[in-house]
Design a protein around this motif. Sequence first.
Motif, PDB file in Angstrom:
ATOM      1  N   VAL A   1       0.835  -1.238   0.285  1.00 38.73           N
ATOM      2  CA  VAL A   1      -0.161   0.083  -0.188  1.00 38.73           C
ATOM      3  C   VAL A   1       0.648   1.146   0.401  1.00 38.73           C
ATOM      4  O   VAL A   1       0.567   2.196  -1.062  1.00 38.73           O
ATOM      5  N   LYS A   2       2.310   1.337   0.702  1.00 38.69           N
ATOM      6  CA  LYS A   2       2.673   2.148   1.217  1.00 38.69           C
ATOM      7  C   LYS A   2       3.900   2.499  -0.574  1.00 38.69           C
ATOM      8  O   LYS A   2       3.817   3.756  -0.967  1.00 38.69           O
ATOM      9  N   VAL A   3       3.605   1.645  -1.679  1.00 39.87           N
ATOM     10  CA  VAL A   3       4.444   2.114  -2.474  1.00 39.87           C
ATOM     11  C   VAL A   3       3.644   2.005  -3.362  1.00 39.87           C
ATOM     12  O   VAL A   3       3.798   3.186  -4.102  1.00 39.87           O
ATOM     13  N   LEU A   4       2.356   2.085  -3.493  1.00 41.98           N
ATOM     14  CA  LEU A   4       1.381   2.415  -4.029  1.00 41.98           C
ATOM     15  C   LEU A   4       0.957   4.056  -4.037  1.00 41.98           C
ATOM     16  O   LEU A   4       0.824   4.424  -5.099  1.00 41.98           O
ATOM     17  N   GLN A   5       0.557   3.781  -2.852  1.00 51.49           N
ATOM     18  CA  GLN A   5       1.427   5.992  -2.061  1.00 51.49           C
ATOM     19  C   GLN A   5       2.278   6.116  -2.449  1.00 51.49           C
ATOM     20  O   GLN A   5       2.606   7.648  -2.470  1.00 51.49           O
ATOM     21  N   SER A   6       3.449   5.946  -2.812  1.00 53.76           N
ATOM     22  CA  SER A   6       4.632   7.024  -2.539  1.00 53.76           C
ATOM     23  C   SER A   6       4.589   7.631  -4.180  1.00 53.76           C
ATOM     24  O   SER A   6       3.793   6.918  -5.280  1.00 53.76           O
ATOM     25  N   GLY A   7       5.374   8.460  -4.297  1.00 56.80           N
ATOM     26  CA  GLY A   7       5.322   9.055  -5.362  1.00 56.80           C
ATOM     27  C   GLY A   7       6.387   8.608  -6.742  1.00 56.80           C
ATOM     28  O   GLY A   7       6.871   9.649  -8.129  1.00 56.80           O
ATOM     29  N   ALA A   8       6.926   7.077  -6.869  1.00 53.79           N
ATOM     30  CA  ALA A   8       7.585   6.713  -7.341  1.00 53.79           C
ATOM     31  C   ALA A   8       7.151   6.720  -8.892  1.00 53.79           C
ATOM     32  O   ALA A   8       5.808   6.202  -9.450  1.00 53.79           O
ATOM     33  N   PRO A   9       7.846   6.382 -10.388  1.00 55.12           N
ATOM     34  CA  PRO A   9       7.486   6.070 -11.446  1.00 55.12           C
ATOM     35  C   PRO A   9       6.693   4.359 -11.281  1.00 55.12           C
ATOM     36  O   PRO A   9       6.550   3.968 -10.848  1.00 55.12           O
ATOM     37  N   GLY A  10       5.997   4.476 -12.080  1.00 53.03           N
ATOM     38  CA  GLY A  10       5.173   3.020 -12.534  1.00 53.03           C
ATOM     39  C   GLY A  10       5.611   1.838 -12.154  1.00 53.03           C
ATOM     40  O   GLY A  10       6.032   1.058 -11.912  1.00 53.03           O
ATOM     41  N   LEU A  11       7.529   1.941 -13.089  1.00 50.01           N
ATOM     42  CA  LEU A  11       7.733   0.604 -13.458  1.00 50.01           C
ATOM     43  C   LEU A  11       8.195   0.778 -11.902  1.00 50.01           C
ATOM     44  O   LEU A  11       8.350  -0.460 -11.728  1.00 50.01           O
ATOM     45  N   ASN A  12       8.552   1.327 -10.993  1.00 51.79           N
ATOM     46  CA  ASN A  12       9.696   1.353 -10.020  1.00 51.79           C
ATOM     47  C   ASN A  12       8.999   0.779  -8.429  1.00 51.79           C
ATOM     48  O   ASN A  12       8.709   0.167  -8.795  1.00 51.79           O
ATOM     49  N   LYS A  13       7.373   1.108  -8.878  1.00 53.12           N
ATOM     50  CA  LYS A  13       6.413   0.108  -8.400  1.00 53.12           C
ATOM     51  C   LYS A  13       6.077  -1.111  -8.110  1.00 53.12           C
ATOM     52  O   LYS A  13       6.291  -1.395  -7.852  1.00 53.12           O
ATOM     53  N   VAL A  14       6.196  -1.929  -9.855  1.00 51.98           N
ATOM     54  CA  VAL A  14       5.814  -2.609 -10.128  1.00 51.98           C
ATOM     55  C   VAL A  14       7.115  -3.270  -9.658  1.00 51.98           C
ATOM     56  O   VAL A  14       7.373  -4.856  -8.599  1.00 51.98           O
TER      57      VAL A  14
END
Length: 59
Positions: free
Chosen positions: A21-34
């Motif tokens: 959940v925290k990763v999804l809420q972060s401001g990281a680019p989409g590929l980094n989240k994945v």
Amino acid sequence: MDIFTGLGGLIVLILNIWAIVKVLQSGAPGLNKVLWILLILVLPIIGFIIWFLAGPKGA
């Protein structure tokens, strides 16, 4: 002995869900989240520790 194993598994599950959940809420680019989510799912304990120490922070 089984109750401790079950409790440990439940704690790891809760921590991993919180991390995702925290990763999804972060401001990281989409590929980094994945990639972070895959790391957490494939290596639940080690992935969580790595995310906690070096992962993307909140938005």
